[in-house]
Structures are given as structure tokens and as C-alpha cells.
Design a protein around this motif. Sequence first.
Motif, PDB file in Angstrom:
ATOM      1  N   LEU A 192       0.810  -1.220   0.000  1.00  0.00           N
ATOM      2  CA  LEU A 192       0.000   0.000   0.000  1.00  0.00           C
ATOM      3  C   LEU A 192       0.844   1.271   0.000  1.00  0.00           C
ATOM      4  O   LEU A 192       0.292   2.374  -0.033  1.00  0.00           O
ATOM      5  CB  LEU A 192      -0.933   0.010   1.207  1.00  0.00           C
ATOM      6  CG  LEU A 192      -2.073  -1.014   1.156  1.00  0.00           C
ATOM      7  CD1 LEU A 192      -2.817  -1.058   2.482  1.00  0.00           C
ATOM      8  CD2 LEU A 192      -3.034  -0.710   0.014  1.00  0.00           C
ATOM      9  N   GLY A 193       2.166   1.127  -0.016  1.00  0.00           N
ATOM     10  CA  GLY A 193       3.034   2.290  -0.094  1.00  0.00           C
ATOM     11  C   GLY A 193       3.208   2.821  -1.500  1.00  0.00           C
ATOM     12  O   GLY A 193       3.817   3.880  -1.697  1.00  0.00           O
ATOM     13  N   ASN A 194       2.697   2.107  -2.501  1.00  0.00           N
ATOM     14  CA  ASN A 194       2.686   2.600  -3.879  1.00  0.00           C
ATOM     15  C   ASN A 194       1.270   2.406  -4.420  1.00  0.00           C
ATOM     16  O   ASN A 194       0.423   1.809  -3.759  1.00  0.00           O
ATOM     17  CB  ASN A 194       3.721   1.858  -4.734  1.00  0.00           C
ATOM     18  CG  ASN A 194       3.380   0.379  -4.880  1.00  0.00           C
ATOM     19  OD1 ASN A 194       2.498   0.003  -5.647  1.00  0.00           O
ATOM     20  ND2 ASN A 194       4.064  -0.481  -4.130  1.00  0.00           N
ATOM     21  N   ASN A 195       1.010   2.924  -5.626  1.00  0.00           N
ATOM     22  CA  ASN A 195      -0.326   2.762  -6.195  1.00  0.00           C
ATOM     23  C   ASN A 195      -0.356   1.788  -7.362  1.00  0.00           C
ATOM     24  O   ASN A 195      -1.322   1.762  -8.137  1.00  0.00           O
ATOM     25  CB  ASN A 195      -0.939   4.111  -6.591  1.00  0.00           C
ATOM     26  CG  ASN A 195      -0.128   4.856  -7.646  1.00  0.00           C
ATOM     27  OD1 ASN A 195       0.658   4.262  -8.379  1.00  0.00           O
ATOM     28  ND2 ASN A 195      -0.317   6.165  -7.723  1.00  0.00           N
ATOM     29  N   LEU A 196       0.674   0.944  -7.500  1.00  0.00           N
ATOM     30  CA  LEU A 196       0.659  -0.100  -8.517  1.00  0.00           C
ATOM     31  C   LEU A 196      -0.229  -1.250  -8.050  1.00  0.00           C
ATOM     32  O   LEU A 196      -0.369  -1.513  -6.856  1.00  0.00           O
ATOM     33  CB  LEU A 196       2.071  -0.609  -8.792  1.00  0.00           C
ATOM     34  CG  LEU A 196       3.122   0.427  -9.206  1.00  0.00           C
ATOM     35  CD1 LEU A 196       4.442  -0.261  -9.538  1.00  0.00           C
ATOM     36  CD2 LEU A 196       2.643   1.268 -10.375  1.00  0.00           C
ATOM     37  N   GLY A 197      -0.842  -1.944  -9.014  1.00  0.00           N
ATOM     38  CA  GLY A 197      -1.698  -3.065  -8.666  1.00  0.00           C
ATOM     39  C   GLY A 197      -2.932  -2.657  -7.892  1.00  0.00           C
ATOM     40  O   GLY A 197      -3.415  -3.412  -7.040  1.00  0.00           O
ATOM     41  N   SER A 198      -3.466  -1.473  -8.199  1.00  0.00           N
ATOM     42  CA  SER A 198      -4.601  -0.953  -7.430  1.00  0.00           C
ATOM     43  C   SER A 198      -5.590  -0.261  -8.347  1.00  0.00           C
ATOM     44  O   SER A 198      -5.333  -0.025  -9.529  1.00  0.00           O
ATOM     45  CB  SER A 198      -4.112   0.026  -6.358  1.00  0.00           C
ATOM     46  OG  SER A 198      -3.604   1.211  -6.952  1.00  0.00           O
ATOM     47  N   ILE A 199      -6.753   0.039  -7.791  1.00  0.00           N
ATOM     48  CA  ILE A 199      -7.703   0.961  -8.403  1.00  0.00           C
ATOM     49  C   ILE A 199      -7.769   2.175  -7.494  1.00  0.00           C
ATOM     50  O   ILE A 199      -7.935   2.029  -6.272  1.00  0.00           O
ATOM     51  CB  ILE A 199      -9.078   0.308  -8.582  1.00  0.00           C
ATOM     52  CG1 ILE A 199      -8.980  -0.807  -9.625  1.00  0.00           C
ATOM     53  CG2 ILE A 199     -10.118   1.338  -9.012  1.00  0.00           C
ATOM     54  CD1 ILE A 199     -10.216  -1.643  -9.760  1.00  0.00           C
ATOM     55  N   VAL A 200      -7.586   3.356  -8.086  1.00  0.00           N
ATOM     56  CA  VAL A 200      -7.563   4.572  -7.290  1.00  0.00           C
ATOM     57  C   VAL A 200      -8.843   5.369  -7.534  1.00  0.00           C
ATOM     58  O   VAL A 200      -9.463   5.281  -8.601  1.00  0.00           O
ATOM     59  CB  VAL A 200      -6.320   5.439  -7.587  1.00  0.00           C
ATOM     60  CG1 VAL A 200      -5.048   4.640  -7.347  1.00  0.00           C
ATOM     61  CG2 VAL A 200      -6.340   6.001  -8.995  1.00  0.00           C
ATOM     62  N   ARG A 201      -9.222   6.132  -6.520  1.00  0.00           N
ATOM     63  CA  ARG A 201     -10.436   6.964  -6.577  1.00  0.00           C
ATOM     64  C   ARG A 201     -10.033   8.409  -6.320  1.00  0.00           C
ATOM     65  O   ARG A 201      -9.483   8.743  -5.275  1.00  0.00           O
ATOM     66  CB  ARG A 201     -11.434   6.487  -5.531  1.00  0.00           C
ATOM     67  CG  ARG A 201     -12.723   7.305  -5.396  1.00  0.00           C
ATOM     68  CD  ARG A 201     -13.621   6.583  -4.393  1.00  0.00           C
ATOM     69  NE  ARG A 201     -14.818   7.301  -4.008  1.00  0.00           N
ATOM     70  CZ  ARG A 201     -14.943   8.031  -2.899  1.00  0.00           C
ATOM     71  NH1 ARG A 201     -13.916   8.165  -2.061  1.00  0.00           N
ATOM     72  NH2 ARG A 201     -16.089   8.622  -2.612  1.00  0.00           N
ATOM     73  N   LEU A 202     -10.319   9.259  -7.319  1.00  0.00           N
ATOM     74  CA  LEU A 202      -9.865  10.637  -7.310  1.00  0.00           C
ATOM     75  C   LEU A 202     -11.041  11.583  -7.468  1.00  0.00           C
ATOM     76  O   LEU A 202     -12.110  11.207  -7.955  1.00  0.00           O
ATOM     77  CB  LEU A 202      -8.878  10.880  -8.470  1.00  0.00           C
ATOM     78  CG  LEU A 202      -7.733   9.877  -8.642  1.00  0.00           C
ATOM     79  CD1 LEU A 202      -7.004  10.144  -9.955  1.00  0.00           C
ATOM     80  CD2 LEU A 202      -6.770   9.940  -7.467  1.00  0.00           C
ATOM     81  N   LEU A 203     -10.828  12.830  -7.092  1.00  0.00           N
ATOM     82  CA  LEU A 203     -11.728  13.889  -7.502  1.00  0.00           C
ATOM     83  C   LEU A 203     -11.441  14.247  -8.956  1.00  0.00           C
ATOM     84  O   LEU A 203     -10.382  13.903  -9.490  1.00  0.00           O
ATOM     85  CB  LEU A 203     -11.550  15.107  -6.595  1.00  0.00           C
ATOM     86  CG  LEU A 203     -11.929  14.905  -5.120  1.00  0.00           C
ATOM     87  CD1 LEU A 203     -11.655  16.185  -4.331  1.00  0.00           C
ATOM     88  CD2 LEU A 203     -13.383  14.486  -4.974  1.00  0.00           C
ATOM     89  N   PRO A 204     -12.340  14.945  -9.642  1.00  0.00           N
ATOM     90  CA  PRO A 204     -12.110  15.246 -11.052  1.00  0.00           C
ATOM     91  C   PRO A 204     -10.832  16.023 -11.334  1.00  0.00           C
ATOM     92  O   PRO A 204     -10.332  15.995 -12.464  1.00  0.00           O
ATOM     93  CB  PRO A 204     -13.352  16.060 -11.437  1.00  0.00           C
ATOM     94  CG  PRO A 204     -14.418  15.537 -10.537  1.00  0.00           C
ATOM     95  CD  PRO A 204     -13.722  15.303  -9.226  1.00  0.00           C
ATOM     96  N   ASP A 205     -10.273  16.719 -10.316  1.00  0.00           N
ATOM     97  CA  ASP A 205      -9.015  17.430 -10.535  1.00  0.00           C
ATOM     98  C   ASP A 205      -7.793  16.545 -10.289  1.00  0.00           C
ATOM     99  O   ASP A 205      -6.659  17.012 -10.404  1.00  0.00           O
ATOM    100  CB  ASP A 205      -8.931  18.682  -9.659  1.00  0.00           C
ATOM    101  CG  ASP A 205      -8.914  18.373  -8.160  1.00  0.00           C
ATOM    102  OD1 ASP A 205      -8.924  17.185  -7.769  1.00  0.00           O
ATOM    103  OD2 ASP A 205      -8.897  19.335  -7.361  1.00  0.00           O
TER     104      ASP A 205
END
Length: 386
Positions: A192-205
Motif C-alpha cells: 500500500l506504499g505505492n499505487n501499482l496493482g490498485s484501483i484509485v479513486r480521485l476527484l475530477p481534478d
Amino acid sequence: MLIRNVLATLSLLPLSLASCGAAATGDKAQSKGPFTIEEMGQFEEPWAMDFDEESGALLVTEKAGTMRLRLADGRLGSVTGLPKVDYGGQGGFGDVIFAPGQSGPTLDGRIVYLSWVEAGKGNTRGAAVGKARLSCQEETACALDGLKVIWRQSIKVTGRGHFSHRLAFSPDGQHLFVSSGERQKLTPAQDLGNNLGSIVRLLPDGSPAPGNPWANKPAPTNQIWSYGHRNVLGLAFDPQGRLWDLEHGPAGGDELNLVEPGRNYGWPLVSNGDHYDGRPIPRHETRPDLAAPAISWNPVIAPGDFIFYTGEAFPAWQGQALIAAMVDPGIVRVRIDGDKAIEEARYSFEKRIREIEQAPDGTIWLLEDGEQRNSGKLLKLTPVRE
């Protein structure tokens, strides 16, 4: 334009399933596809497309770094001002989607989101997502104005595989989801220290969305919605508003997953496939603490992208997943039953299908996975009227 009636040539292929609890294909299979195929254009290594709902115009990304547009009347045009892509292997130009809730008769002024692979230092690379406004001096000549990178895979690593970089907005338009592959490095998917192998959830910006499972952690952990993914090439919301992903397994074990916040989807700890060198991987059923797929395939289907069909043209398919397949090329049709999935039918095509989208009129459009110049055909599926 070439019109081919394929009622006599499209066939269904049997399915071998390896997933725990997945239902097998069988007595509901049809022998013929209920549609005709019409060729609507040709593209060079097309990877993704998206329709503008009001104008009916279509944007198409080409893997080497170009983007083209097709107007509703069939005219083709170009898009300039594109980012520099790192092209090779599985890398290059990726996804494109229109921001939700836009209106107007033309593409001029539309906000778009796109993904691509960018180079890093020391022979490394990673996926990036950008946001821009279309500026169209002519209907067939548009440019990306104010392109800004809003998200990056972190960390950049060597190799040219498993970027994923599919994009999807939540039904309310408030959140942007991005699939981030584990880059063929295996273990980052459990870190969890990187964002590889994941699905991320962002705001539109592009900023991390409040309410994410690890929102109180430093970046990039605060971006992560789910993890333990391998190579997610499909990302879509069903009619109930639930997020699903479509994931490549190794030697076997392609997956369709119901994506829930904070869940670990198991890669590389478990899979319904094995390593390419033959080394076994524990099956999902051995780790009930990890999220299991709704359905998995062994042999693989090698998925491209998928949609949940919501149109009127094919009413019997409403609410079902339509999957672009590159092994046994064609469409795999899957019915959702709660948090599980059952394959209903396959429709075979001559060439690998990379992308599938639903047009505003409910027809279904496909992109072939063509590697030679103008060899990737754009196909339109129209229902046969009895």
C-alpha cells in the motif's frame, strides 16, 4: 462501408471455468448472433474510444501516440496537442473519456480525460492521466487545450507491461476511478506504499477523494480504493451503480470482479491461473479472506474492455456485461446475479477485439486490435429485425 450479415457465421464457443463458485456456460447458448456488422472506419493500433453523448462524435486513441475523431456523419478528423507517449510493448496511448454532464452540438469546449505511458529516468516508465479541453477550429480539426497531468503511477519501474490505465467516472460524476497495473512486478500489488496493482479513486481534478479507505495516509496510499490487482483492462459501473473490473490473469485466471472499497483482490498471493513458467499459484478458494472473482476463465479470454449494456437496441441484453475478447476473438456476454456472474454466450469474430462501447442510439461499436497501418477496423453492431 462494408456491410456483412454474419447470422450464419457467428458461433458460440464453449467455456471452461476455473473460478470458485462461478457458473458454467451451457443450455442458454445461442447458435447465431442477432446482429449485422457494418465497417465504419479503420485505425492504426486503436486502443480505446468514447462517444460524446449529445453530438454522437467518437474519439479514438491509437497506441503509438495519436488520436482521431469520427463525427456522427462519418467524417474523420484529427486531434493535436497530444502528450508525448512512451511507445513499445504494452505501452503507449491508453484510454480517453469525456467528462460527464456536458452539452452542446459540437465537440468544441468539451472536457476530456486521457491516459498514456510516459518515460521516467533510467529506462523506467509509468502511466499518467491528463485532463484537457477540446478546442475545435473546424469540426474535423480539434486540439487539446491546457492539457495537465493530474495523476501518475507511483513508482515508475522498468519494463513495458501491465500499465492498465483504464478510466471511469462514477455515475454521479463526482469521482474518477483509474486502474493501475502492477507492471509485471507482482509484489507491488500487495504494498500500500505505492499505487501499482490498485484501483484509485480521485476527484475530477486528480486529488485523492475524501472518504477513501486510507484517506488519512500520505500519498499515494490515500488514493487507493482497492488493491491486489494484476492488469485491469476494463473498468465500468453496472446499472445499480456498482464498480466492476475486468482483469488479465497469468496462464489462466482472467477475472471479472465486483470492486469494493478497501478489499484485497489477492494478486499475486492467489489466482485461478498459474505462472507462465508452470509454477502453481494457490487458488482463490484457499484464501477466503481475500476477494474472489465473480467469474474467472481458464483457458483465458484475454479481455480488452467491457461495458454494461443499457440501450434499447438489444433489450434482452440490458444490464449484462459485454466483454471484448482477444483469445477466441469476439464478444463474451455475461449475466450478473448478485455478486456473481454467469457467462451466457460468445460471438466469434475474425480478429481480436480490443475495445467495445455503446453508442448513444444503443448500437454496439467495436475496435479490432490491429497492429498494421489502418488494420484495426471500427465495427458497428445493429440488431436484426425479425
